[in-house]
Design an enzyme around this catalytic site. Structure first.
Site, PDB file in Angstrom:
ATOM      1  N   SER A 124       0.814  -1.217   0.000  1.00  0.00           N
ATOM      2  CA  SER A 124       0.000   0.000   0.000  1.00  0.00           C
ATOM      3  C   SER A 124       0.847   1.267   0.000  1.00  0.00           C
ATOM      4  O   SER A 124       0.354   2.343  -0.322  1.00  0.00           O
ATOM      5  CB  SER A 124      -0.944   0.015   1.206  1.00  0.00           C
ATOM      6  OG  SER A 124      -0.228   0.184   2.411  1.00  0.00           O
ATOM      7  N   LYS A 162       0.213   4.216   6.869  1.00  0.00           N
ATOM      8  CA  LYS A 162      -0.397   5.096   5.877  1.00  0.00           C
ATOM      9  C   LYS A 162       0.042   6.538   6.133  1.00  0.00           C
ATOM     10  O   LYS A 162       0.533   6.868   7.216  1.00  0.00           O
ATOM     11  CB  LYS A 162      -1.930   5.036   5.957  1.00  0.00           C
ATOM     12  CG  LYS A 162      -2.548   3.676   5.662  1.00  0.00           C
ATOM     13  CD  LYS A 162      -2.467   3.325   4.205  1.00  0.00           C
ATOM     14  CE  LYS A 162      -3.203   2.013   3.915  1.00  0.00           C
ATOM     15  NZ  LYS A 162      -2.527   0.847   4.512  1.00  0.00           N
TER      16      LYS A 162
END
Length: 203
Positions: A124, A162
């Site tokens: 990600s 993230k």
């Protein structure tokens, strides 16, 4: 294997209960002891700890949650605290190599901060050149500025790596992968556990 804060609380409660009572607690006793309203939440934590090889449950008997002994970490081979910094290399046209007598260590990168390492799983963050199998150096902190790459605990049970953005009452956890959508979640359900300082990669 790493556990979340809530999983550690569940594990500590079970171990303490067994030490005091001589038998393992029921799901109801775990829920009451940790002020958890849902038995499903207890079941999820127990299942995750079982998957990680930390707990064992006997299916044919009641009060059958056993904390498994964890292997002692093997004594690490002696490592160099500092590495020779031989100079700088250009990732372009070749230039004359000039050696220096400098050294470098992880402390030069992280300073006096409280830092831990995590192995990355998944892609990600690949557009930040953080890919599966890399190690991130994380400063332990509960505060982060918009745009920083953080380790975030989501809903008290799941962690993710993230970029962090606060948007009113919502937190946006933004992957750096154009194929993935951001995670939008109420701010009260997100807890910053650290921010990334650097990346290590082994070839």
């Amino acid at each position: 294997m790493a556990v979340t804060r809530r999983q550690k609380e569940v594990l500590d409660f079970i171990a303490g209960f067994v030490e005091r009572q001589g038998y393992s607690p029921s799901f109801e006793e775990i829920a009451r002891g940790l002020n958890l309203k849902s038995l499903a939440t207890v079941h999820k934590h127990i299942t995750n700890l079982q998957t990680k090889g930390i707990l064992q449950r006997g299916h044919n008997r009641s009060r059958s949650i056993d904390v498994l002994p964890q292997p002692r970490a093997q004594r690490a081979a002696p490592t160099r605290e500092r590495l020779p910094l031989m100079g700088r290399i250009v990732a372009g046209l070749p230039v004359e190599a000039v050696q220096t007598s400098e050294t470098i260590s992880l402390s030069d990168i992280v300073g006096n901060k409280e830092v831990f390492a995590l192995e990355v799983s998944g892609d990600s963050m690949r557009d930040e050149h953080i890919v599966d199998g890399d190690y991130v150096l994380v400063e332990r902190t509960r505060a982060a500025r918009d745009g920083e790459i953080v380790v975030a605990l989501v809903r008290g049970s799941e962690t993710t790596l993230k970029r962090f953005y606060v948007e009113g009452d919502t937190v946006r956890l933004q992957p750096s992968n154009q194929e993935m959508l951001p995670i939008l979640i109420p701010a009260g359900q997100v807890e910053v556990q650290g921010r990334v300082l650097g990346v290590l990669r082994r070839y």
